[in-house]
Motif scaffolding. Sequence first.
Motif, PDB file in Angstrom:
ATOM      1  N   GLN A 308       0.824  -1.204   0.000  1.00  0.00           N
ATOM      2  CA  GLN A 308       0.000   0.000   0.000  1.00  0.00           C
ATOM      3  C   GLN A 308       0.860   1.257   0.000  1.00  0.00           C
ATOM      4  OE1 GLN A 308      -2.435  -0.613   3.442  1.00  0.00           O
ATOM      5  NE2 GLN A 308      -3.753  -2.130   2.428  1.00  0.00           N
ATOM      6  N   SER A 309       2.021   1.199   0.647  1.00  0.00           N
ATOM      7  CA  SER A 309       2.880   2.389   0.732  1.00  0.00           C
ATOM      8  C   SER A 309       3.800   2.544  -0.470  1.00  0.00           C
ATOM      9  CB  SER A 309       3.731   2.314   2.009  1.00  0.00           C
ATOM     10  OG  SER A 309       4.576   1.182   1.962  1.00  0.00           O
ATOM     11  N   SER A 310       3.940   1.465  -1.271  1.00  0.00           N
ATOM     12  CA  SER A 310       4.886   1.539  -2.388  1.00  0.00           C
ATOM     13  C   SER A 310       4.345   2.357  -3.544  1.00  0.00           C
ATOM     14  CB  SER A 310       5.231   0.128  -2.878  1.00  0.00           C
ATOM     15  OG  SER A 310       4.084  -0.482  -3.454  1.00  0.00           O
ATOM     16  N   GLY A 311       3.008   2.336  -3.759  1.00  0.00           N
ATOM     17  CA  GLY A 311       2.400   3.092  -4.845  1.00  0.00           C
ATOM     18  C   GLY A 311       2.969   2.750  -6.200  1.00  0.00           C
ATOM     19  N   SER A 312       3.327   1.489  -6.449  1.00  0.00           N
ATOM     20  CA  SER A 312       3.949   1.086  -7.706  1.00  0.00           C
ATOM     21  C   SER A 312       2.987   1.246  -8.871  1.00  0.00           C
ATOM     22  CB  SER A 312       4.404  -0.376  -7.624  1.00  0.00           C
ATOM     23  OG  SER A 312       3.302  -1.201  -7.295  1.00  0.00           O
ATOM     24  N   GLU A 313       3.522   1.669 -10.003  1.00  0.00           N
ATOM     25  CA  GLU A 313       2.705   1.884 -11.186  1.00  0.00           C
ATOM     26  C   GLU A 313       2.547   0.581 -11.960  1.00  0.00           C
ATOM     27  OE1 GLU A 313       4.503   4.917 -13.454  1.00  0.00           O
ATOM     28  OE2 GLU A 313       4.232   6.478 -11.948  1.00  0.00           O
ATOM     29  N   VAL A 314       1.463   0.502 -12.723  1.00  0.00           N
ATOM     30  CA  VAL A 314       1.219  -0.681 -13.548  1.00  0.00           C
ATOM     31  C   VAL A 314       2.211  -0.697 -14.703  1.00  0.00           C
ATOM     32  CG1 VAL A 314      -0.456  -1.825 -15.033  1.00  0.00           C
ATOM     33  CG2 VAL A 314      -1.210  -0.746 -12.902  1.00  0.00           C
ATOM     34  N   GLY A 337       9.607  -4.268 -15.715  1.00  0.00           N
ATOM     35  CA  GLY A 337       8.704  -5.389 -15.460  1.00  0.00           C
ATOM     36  C   GLY A 337       9.081  -6.132 -14.197  1.00  0.00           C
ATOM     37  N   PHE A 338      10.386  -6.352 -14.002  1.00  0.00           N
ATOM     38  CA  PHE A 338      10.834  -7.031 -12.785  1.00  0.00           C
ATOM     39  C   PHE A 338      10.440  -6.232 -11.542  1.00  0.00           C
ATOM     40  CE2 PHE A 338      14.572  -9.170 -15.196  1.00  0.00           C
ATOM     41  CZ  PHE A 338      13.707 -10.136 -15.678  1.00  0.00           C
ATOM     42  N   ALA A 339      10.630  -4.935 -11.597  1.00  0.00           N
ATOM     43  CA  ALA A 339      10.289  -4.088 -10.455  1.00  0.00           C
ATOM     44  C   ALA A 339       8.787  -4.154 -10.162  1.00  0.00           C
ATOM     45  CB  ALA A 339      10.718  -2.644 -10.731  1.00  0.00           C
ATOM     46  N   TYR A 340       7.989  -4.168 -11.214  1.00  0.00           N
ATOM     47  CA  TYR A 340       6.529  -4.243 -11.019  1.00  0.00           C
ATOM     48  C   TYR A 340       6.143  -5.581 -10.386  1.00  0.00           C
ATOM     49  CZ  TYR A 340       1.608  -4.898 -12.049  1.00  0.00           C
ATOM     50  OH  TYR A 340       0.270  -5.165 -11.935  1.00  0.00           O
ATOM     51  N   THR A 395      13.734 -14.586  -7.718  1.00  0.00           N
ATOM     52  CA  THR A 395      15.030 -14.244  -8.315  1.00  0.00           C
ATOM     53  C   THR A 395      15.406 -15.242  -9.413  1.00  0.00           C
ATOM     54  OG1 THR A 395      16.099 -15.462  -6.506  1.00  0.00           O
ATOM     55  CG2 THR A 395      15.904 -13.070  -6.271  1.00  0.00           C
ATOM     56  N   ASP A 396      15.090 -16.532  -9.186  1.00  0.00           N
ATOM     57  CA  ASP A 396      15.377 -17.544 -10.210  1.00  0.00           C
ATOM     58  C   ASP A 396      14.518 -17.329 -11.455  1.00  0.00           C
ATOM     59  OD1 ASP A 396      17.189 -18.734  -8.513  1.00  0.00           O
ATOM     60  OD2 ASP A 396      15.725 -20.153  -7.695  1.00  0.00           O
ATOM     61  N   VAL A 397      13.262 -16.961 -11.241  1.00  0.00           N
ATOM     62  CA  VAL A 397      12.365 -16.701 -12.371  1.00  0.00           C
ATOM     63  C   VAL A 397      12.890 -15.533 -13.203  1.00  0.00           C
ATOM     64  CG1 VAL A 397      10.045 -15.976 -13.047  1.00  0.00           C
ATOM     65  CG2 VAL A 397      10.337 -17.657 -11.222  1.00  0.00           C
ATOM     66  N   HIS A 398      13.332 -14.483 -12.537  1.00  0.00           N
ATOM     67  CA  HIS A 398      13.793 -13.288 -13.259  1.00  0.00           C
ATOM     68  C   HIS A 398      15.085 -13.550 -14.023  1.00  0.00           C
ATOM     69  CE1 HIS A 398      11.232 -10.269 -10.724  1.00  0.00           C
ATOM     70  NE2 HIS A 398      10.517 -11.194 -11.351  1.00  0.00           N
ATOM     71  N   LEU A 399      15.990 -14.307 -13.447  1.00  0.00           N
ATOM     72  CA  LEU A 399      17.213 -14.674 -14.177  1.00  0.00           C
ATOM     73  C   LEU A 399      16.884 -15.501 -15.410  1.00  0.00           C
ATOM     74  CD1 LEU A 399      19.614 -15.567 -11.211  1.00  0.00           C
ATOM     75  CD2 LEU A 399      19.819 -13.613 -12.765  1.00  0.00           C
ATOM     76  N   TRP A 400      15.952 -16.444 -15.233  1.00  0.00           N
ATOM     77  CA  TRP A 400      15.533 -17.294 -16.352  1.00  0.00           C
ATOM     78  C   TRP A 400      14.825 -16.484 -17.433  1.00  0.00           C
ATOM     79  CZ3 TRP A 400      10.204 -18.765 -17.254  1.00  0.00           C
ATOM     80  CH2 TRP A 400      10.049 -19.725 -18.267  1.00  0.00           C
ATOM     81  N   LEU A 401      13.947 -15.566 -17.019  1.00  0.00           N
ATOM     82  CA  LEU A 401      13.233 -14.726 -17.987  1.00  0.00           C
ATOM     83  C   LEU A 401      14.192 -13.817 -18.751  1.00  0.00           C
ATOM     84  CD1 LEU A 401       9.932 -13.571 -16.208  1.00  0.00           C
ATOM     85  CD2 LEU A 401      10.150 -14.980 -18.264  1.00  0.00           C
TER      86      LEU A 401
END
Length: 528
Positions: A308-314, A337-340, A395-401
């Motif tokens: 709720q405090s991060s306010g991340s954008e789509v 995309g990773f950050a989202y 982290t494994d998913v992101h390295l693979w992607l």
Amino acid sequence: MYRVMLVDDEPLVRLALRELIDWDTYQCEIIAEASDGEEALRTLQRQEDVDLIMMDIQMPKMDGITCLERLGEIRMERNPVVIVLSAYSEYDYVRQAFLLGAVDYIVKSHMEPEPMNAVVAKAMDMLKDRMQQAEQEEREQRALQMKAREVTLTEHLRGGRLTSEAPVSPNDSGEQIIGCIQVSTSDESATFTIHMIRQVMEGYFSEVTILPMSAKEYVLMLFFGQEASQGRHSIRHRIAEGMDQLVSHFKQYVNQSVSIGISDFIQHRQEWRSAYEQARELAELRFFTQEGRVFFPEHARMNRSQLQSSGSEVWDRKVLLRCLELGQPWQGELDNGFAYWQSQHAKPLKDIQKMYQGFLWELGGLLHARGLDWKDVTELNTQPYEALLHMTRMTDVHLWLEKLVSHAAAQLDPRRIASRQSPRLIDKAKAYINTHYHEPFSLSDVSEWVGVSECHLSKQFTKETGENFIAYVTHVRIEKAIQLMWGGMKLFEIAEKVGYPNQGHFSRIFKKVTGQTPQQYRESSRLG
């Protein structure tokens, strides 16, 4: 101690039974006496745990035979072993007593210690065998009931309805907690894994139920009963200690990382499924952090607060796909995309996985539209959508992607696609030779036509065809000459048709290639 009742209308006989038999040797105690069958039945109604009855056949009010008949009609938790007392003239009654379940008899006129003790010893051996068999049957019955209960609970947690006929336990109401244990691999058998869990948990809790949900997931149901009086804070401390020990146990003995989610306290069986879902979502927090941890409800509340405090954008994944399609820089957009995805850690894992799968579906569609397939960008035998589900950490998913997108970008590069779709250099050179073989031309002519230097064309020609340019042209012309021999043309005409206006030169080249002169070849092939 085994419990004995003496039934005889003569007090002296009962006294003799007490004194002449060494009851202590057989671990027996006499807990009741009766003077007839009716009194014996009344005593049994009050004390069903009588193990051995010594009973006279001839008694007033109700004799021993009638009492045995009535005993056969009474439902008792366990039937006592019966020895009957008889006179010489009562052998018919003894036979009838055996038919009604008596195991032996003592003749009252020969009540001597040695034969009486032998009869009792034999009866006690039979009683012990019967009790062992009953205990075995009881253990087997309990095991069957436990298995039926576990099957019912497993089906319920997977979505089945919990009916009123489902096996119940006295602990189904009261303070309870459900844990979800997720192991990193499925190398060990379910039986071995359950044994390891039980080995640790029974050192901390008296009532434990363990249910295998899959090869990598187990449900732990803890029932506290009277322990609830200690207070939730004390129970919670013991749970944390036990779960930490379980994580350490798996790491130390089988080198497996175990992540555990612990539900809130619940009170009724109607809350089991929701508590399991809560525990499962907590265990899946390992996807965002690390394996080998215990997660309590407050961890989920902390994650929701952070979200709720991060306010991340789509994040719009179509921007990344467009970069891949146009051959533009894509790394920064993938990092967005990773950050989202990382910002969505308060959502259930299945929702995060759907986000990844949505991106993979669109990337797969882009590959297909360009004539490519997943096999062009990954060596996995399974589809990426399925491979994703077996990964346990973000982290494994992101390295693979990142690796997958990098390979896809290389295949989708517009320059690569253009070169792949246009005719290859050597194919263009071969097409020229096949069209102009009857004309005089050189390597220079062909290299100028395909648009490369003579040196480059010569090297590529030898590399891809296995022979140099001149040898290739010669073989094409000789093959064409052989084809023309079938038409009955003169040899000098054939020579001119394939680019050799000098017939003598043609003959020498032909013999060099085939080992025969044109005339010899025609004759040997019966073409003339």
